[in-house]
Design a protein around this motif. Structure first.
Motif, PDB file in Angstrom:
ATOM      1  N   ASP A  15     -15.203   5.754  -8.490  1.00  0.00           N
ATOM      2  CA  ASP A  15     -13.992   5.470  -9.718  1.00  0.00           C
ATOM      3  C   ASP A  15     -13.368   6.872  -9.753  1.00  0.00           C
ATOM      4  O   ASP A  15     -13.357   7.489 -10.995  1.00  0.00           O
ATOM      5  CB  ASP A  15     -14.483   4.938 -10.944  1.00  0.00           C
ATOM      6  CG  ASP A  15     -13.305   4.534 -12.014  1.00  0.00           C
ATOM      7  OD1 ASP A  15     -12.124   4.639 -11.417  1.00  0.00           O
ATOM      8  OD2 ASP A  15     -13.560   4.652 -13.317  1.00  0.00           O
ATOM      9  N   ASP A  69     -10.783   9.997  -9.771  1.00  0.00           N
ATOM     10  CA  ASP A  69      -9.485  10.082 -10.238  1.00  0.00           C
ATOM     11  C   ASP A  69      -8.301   9.890  -9.019  1.00  0.00           C
ATOM     12  O   ASP A  69      -8.598  10.262  -8.014  1.00  0.00           O
ATOM     13  CB  ASP A  69      -9.007  11.486 -10.677  1.00  0.00           C
ATOM     14  CG  ASP A  69     -10.054  11.680 -12.041  1.00  0.00           C
ATOM     15  OD1 ASP A  69     -10.352  10.696 -12.496  1.00  0.00           O
ATOM     16  OD2 ASP A  69     -10.354  12.924 -12.382  1.00  0.00           O
ATOM     17  N   LYS A 118      -1.894   6.588 -10.118  1.00  0.00           N
ATOM     18  CA  LYS A 118      -1.495   4.805 -10.746  1.00  0.00           C
ATOM     19  C   LYS A 118      -0.533   4.437 -10.184  1.00  0.00           C
ATOM     20  O   LYS A 118       0.446   5.199  -9.800  1.00  0.00           O
ATOM     21  CB  LYS A 118      -2.034   4.973 -12.046  1.00  0.00           C
ATOM     22  CG  LYS A 118      -3.292   5.502 -12.744  1.00  0.00           C
ATOM     23  CD  LYS A 118      -4.495   4.618 -12.154  1.00  0.00           C
ATOM     24  CE  LYS A 118      -5.719   5.094 -12.638  1.00  0.00           C
ATOM     25  NZ  LYS A 118      -6.782   4.508 -12.157  1.00  0.00           N
ATOM     26  N   LYS A 135     -11.504   2.693  -0.543  1.00  0.00           N
ATOM     27  CA  LYS A 135     -10.999   1.780  -1.210  1.00  0.00           C
ATOM     28  C   LYS A 135     -11.887   0.609  -1.665  1.00  0.00           C
ATOM     29  O   LYS A 135     -12.559  -0.014  -0.938  1.00  0.00           O
ATOM     30  CB  LYS A 135      -9.540   1.369  -0.970  1.00  0.00           C
ATOM     31  CG  LYS A 135      -8.729   0.396  -1.892  1.00  0.00           C
ATOM     32  CD  LYS A 135      -7.435   0.148  -1.630  1.00  0.00           C
ATOM     33  CE  LYS A 135      -7.154  -0.574  -0.047  1.00  0.00           C
ATOM     34  NZ  LYS A 135      -5.837  -1.133  -0.055  1.00  0.00           N
ATOM     35  N   GLU A 192     -12.364  -3.846  -8.348  1.00  0.00           N
ATOM     36  CA  GLU A 192     -13.411  -4.231  -9.206  1.00  0.00           C
ATOM     37  C   GLU A 192     -13.236  -5.204 -10.296  1.00  0.00           C
ATOM     38  O   GLU A 192     -11.952  -5.316 -10.782  1.00  0.00           O
ATOM     39  CB  GLU A 192     -13.785  -2.810 -10.172  1.00  0.00           C
ATOM     40  CG  GLU A 192     -14.862  -2.866 -11.073  1.00  0.00           C
ATOM     41  CD  GLU A 192     -14.853  -1.474 -11.961  1.00  0.00           C
ATOM     42  OE1 GLU A 192     -15.636  -0.889 -11.278  1.00  0.00           O
ATOM     43  OE2 GLU A 192     -14.323  -1.613 -12.940  1.00  0.00           O
ATOM     44  N   SER A 226     -16.008  -4.476 -15.531  1.00  0.00           N
ATOM     45  CA  SER A 226     -15.677  -2.992 -15.662  1.00  0.00           C
ATOM     46  C   SER A 226     -16.743  -2.370 -16.811  1.00  0.00           C
ATOM     47  O   SER A 226     -17.271  -1.289 -16.365  1.00  0.00           O
ATOM     48  CB  SER A 226     -14.345  -2.633 -15.844  1.00  0.00           C
ATOM     49  OG  SER A 226     -13.324  -3.174 -14.671  1.00  0.00           O
ATOM     50  N   LYS A 283     -19.663   0.318 -15.716  1.00  0.00           N
ATOM     51  CA  LYS A 283     -19.434   1.747 -16.340  1.00  0.00           C
ATOM     52  C   LYS A 283     -20.799   2.109 -16.982  1.00  0.00           C
ATOM     53  O   LYS A 283     -21.377   3.111 -17.011  1.00  0.00           O
ATOM     54  CB  LYS A 283     -18.136   1.935 -16.921  1.00  0.00           C
ATOM     55  CG  LYS A 283     -18.085   3.179 -17.522  1.00  0.00           C
ATOM     56  CD  LYS A 283     -16.701   3.500 -18.374  1.00  0.00           C
ATOM     57  CE  LYS A 283     -16.549   4.901 -18.809  1.00  0.00           C
ATOM     58  NZ  LYS A 283     -15.229   4.913 -19.371  1.00  0.00           N
ATOM     59  N   LYS A 304      -9.094  -4.886 -10.410  1.00  0.00           N
ATOM     60  CA  LYS A 304      -8.184  -3.600 -10.244  1.00  0.00           C
ATOM     61  C   LYS A 304      -8.625  -2.896  -9.002  1.00  0.00           C
ATOM     62  O   LYS A 304      -9.803  -2.742  -8.670  1.00  0.00           O
ATOM     63  CB  LYS A 304      -8.154  -2.960 -11.379  1.00  0.00           C
ATOM     64  CG  LYS A 304      -9.553  -2.456 -11.917  1.00  0.00           C
ATOM     65  CD  LYS A 304      -9.403  -1.926 -13.410  1.00  0.00           C
ATOM     66  CE  LYS A 304     -10.764  -1.954 -14.000  1.00  0.00           C
ATOM     67  NZ  LYS A 304     -10.547  -1.214 -15.414  1.00  0.00           N
ATOM     68  N   GLU A 305      -7.512  -2.196  -8.288  1.00  0.00           N
ATOM     69  CA  GLU A 305      -8.044  -1.411  -7.434  1.00  0.00           C
ATOM     70  C   GLU A 305      -8.498   0.087  -7.770  1.00  0.00           C
ATOM     71  O   GLU A 305      -7.972   0.904  -8.666  1.00  0.00           O
ATOM     72  CB  GLU A 305      -6.554  -1.128  -6.655  1.00  0.00           C
ATOM     73  CG  GLU A 305      -6.674  -0.240  -4.933  1.00  0.00           C
ATOM     74  CD  GLU A 305      -5.299  -0.330  -4.460  1.00  0.00           C
ATOM     75  OE1 GLU A 305      -4.904  -1.283  -3.887  1.00  0.00           O
ATOM     76  OE2 GLU A 305      -4.617   0.838  -4.731  1.00  0.00           O
ATOM     77  N   LYS A 306      -9.636   0.728  -7.087  1.00  0.00           N
ATOM     78  CA  LYS A 306     -10.143   1.811  -7.435  1.00  0.00           C
ATOM     79  C   LYS A 306     -10.683   2.541  -6.065  1.00  0.00           C
ATOM     80  O   LYS A 306     -10.382   2.129  -4.969  1.00  0.00           O
ATOM     81  CB  LYS A 306     -11.515   1.514  -8.226  1.00  0.00           C
ATOM     82  CG  LYS A 306     -10.989   1.299  -9.643  1.00  0.00           C
ATOM     83  CD  LYS A 306     -12.207   1.276 -10.620  1.00  0.00           C
ATOM     84  CE  LYS A 306     -12.077   0.927 -12.047  1.00  0.00           C
ATOM     85  NZ  LYS A 306     -13.142   1.241 -12.880  1.00  0.00           N
ATOM     86  N   TRP A 307     -11.069   3.990  -6.168  1.00  0.00           N
ATOM     87  CA  TRP A 307     -11.549   4.422  -4.907  1.00  0.00           C
ATOM     88  C   TRP A 307     -12.838   5.410  -5.215  1.00  0.00           C
ATOM     89  O   TRP A 307     -13.159   5.560  -6.221  1.00  0.00           O
ATOM     90  CB  TRP A 307     -10.287   5.635  -4.613  1.00  0.00           C
ATOM     91  CG  TRP A 307      -9.218   5.073  -4.228  1.00  0.00           C
ATOM     92  CD1 TRP A 307      -8.378   4.438  -4.942  1.00  0.00           C
ATOM     93  CD2 TRP A 307      -8.808   4.858  -2.989  1.00  0.00           C
ATOM     94  NE1 TRP A 307      -7.075   4.010  -4.118  1.00  0.00           N
ATOM     95  CE2 TRP A 307      -7.527   4.235  -2.793  1.00  0.00           C
ATOM     96  CE3 TRP A 307      -9.524   5.160  -1.759  1.00  0.00           C
ATOM     97  CZ2 TRP A 307      -7.019   4.047  -1.759  1.00  0.00           C
ATOM     98  CZ3 TRP A 307      -8.751   4.649  -0.456  1.00  0.00           C
ATOM     99  CH2 TRP A 307      -7.793   4.211  -0.346  1.00  0.00           C
TER     100      TRP A 307
END
Length: 413
Positions: A58, A60, A63, A97, A100, A105, A109, A168-171
């Motif tokens: 996750d 930064d 967006k 990539k 999630e 979520s 976390k 949702k898309e995260k890195w």
């Protein structure tokens, strides 16, 4: 005054969209409406001779529905100073990539349990499983290798119609650095030569390779001997402080609209032992390889792989991820034509980005859009060439961006 107010509101909106660790956000002053932001990753600690292999979830990231134009990374210390390769060698960084599950979520976390609730989304390259899955990533050559994509091409991200419902898309970052301060053999340590690390006594009895088999005792060096927290052997009596490091990364992007042309990203491995299962190609990427010293020979060491491209396109960008000792890397079309040759740049000084004797950059190919087309099913040849010297953990990865379509209008490269 009204115009100034509008500009301030736009900048404020961008800041709200980004995370708090953003160091700077700017709108570049050109007609292409390119935005850029600089971020700082979570820190990680290293000491003299120490190997650090970290996965940071996750991270930064800008967006919204965007098109990424470039992604540049370097290692910095706690004060934001660039760290030279001869102190901490950046073996690799990968930006991967994943999506999630929104309902999980909070649990992820709080618990840091990523075994459930996320799905990885790899690039378009052909390697099997989770090998070379990243969308951006280099190594010690990062500072001197351009990642810029010409207009109007970009990597499309955040398209809500392409993100699985409820996700949702995260890195994430996968990072491997080697602190070579005080190392008995700095260059050998940066190549992860097994005999130069303090390996556990049962190392070869418990360590498996990429195929899940026990690592051969003939394995001289590479990724498997550079696991997190292992230690390179130090010079007698050397002592040095621990330090905290981070990745500082700059991303340039545009808001997605009808003027952008999407690109697909492929990683081709010169150590891919491609075979076939009937009409289906089976990829067996090795990711790394050892270069033996060939005595009484001045010839270069050459590694080649013939890789079928299920889906082709127009070549927009090409470069190679290599290690110190590389002579060059070349991508050939099926008819033998040269599609791209990526050449190394070696450092000549002491400052970060120009470290003497280290690979500090690879050249990039920017063919005129539409001038090089790779056909569907075409077999490409990836060739990596190194000096004739013993080397462990050598890599020959060719990165290409392909566009399915080219605009008819003239393009500004």
């Amino acid at each position: 005054m009204r115009t100034i107010f509008k500009v301030k509101m736009i900048l404020l909106s961008i800041m709200i969209l980004l995370f708090g660790t953003t160091q700077s956000v700017v709108l570049e002053s050109d007609e292409n409406h390119i935005k850029s932001a600089t971020f700082l990753s979570e820190s990680f600690e290293v000491g003299p001779g120490k190997v650090a292999v970290k996965t940071l979830f996750d991270i930064d990231f800008p967006k919204g529905h965007i098109g990424v134009k470039s992604f540049d990374v370097e290692v910095v210390d706690e004060d934001g100073n660039s760290v030279p390769l001869y102190e901490t060698y950046l073996h690799h960084w990968f930006a991967v990539k994943y999506i999630e599950n929104i309902t999980m979520s909070h649990y992820i976390k709080q618990s840091h349990d990523v075994s459930n609730g996320i799905e990885y989304e790899r690039n378009d390259g052909a390697c099997q499983g989770f090998l070379l899955p990243h969308h951006w990533g280099l190594g010690g050559e990062s500072r001197g290798t351009s990642s810029n994509l010409p207009n109007p091409f970009a990597v499309e991200l955040g398209n809500p119609t392409k993100i699985k419902h409820g996700f949702k898309e995260k890195w994430l970052f996968n990072i491997m650095v080697i602190d070579t301060r005080g190392a008995h053999d700095r260059k050998g340590c940066s190549e992860c030569r097994c005999k130069l690390l303090n390996l556990p006594k049962d190392f070869y009895n418990v360590t498996t390779n990429i195929n899940g088999q026990l690592l051969s005792r003939n394995y001289k060096g590479g990724l498997f001997c550079c696991q997190d927290n292992l230690q390179c052997k130090l010079r007698n009596g050397f002592h040095g402080p621990m330090r905290k490091l981070s990745l500082r990364y700059k991303i340039r992007w545009v808001d997605w609209d009808e003027h952008q042309v999407p690109l697909k990203f492929y990683i081709l491995d010169s150590a891919d032992r491609v075979r076939s299962n009937g009409s289906t190609p089976v990829h067996d990427c090795q990711v790394e390889y050892t270069i033996p010293r060939i005595h009484d020979s001045d010839s270069l060491h050459v590694k080649k792989a013939n890789i079928p491209m299920t889906k082709g396109g127009y070549l927009i960008y090409g470069t190679a991820h290599m290690h110190t000792g590389v002579v060059n890397a070349t991508l050939y079309g099926q008819d033998g034509r040269v599609l791209c040759t990526s050449n190394p740049k070696y450092g000549t000084g002491k400052e970060a980005g120009n470290e003497k004797g280290y690979l500090v950059g690879m050249s990039v190919c920017y063919p005129k859009p539409g001038s090089i087309k790779i056909k569907d099913g075409e077999i490409l040849t990836v060739e990596s060439r190194y000096e004739n010297k013993f080397r462990t953990g050598a890599m020959g990865h060719f990165y290409i961006y392909l566009a399915e379509q080219i605009p008819n209008k003239d393009l500004n490269i």
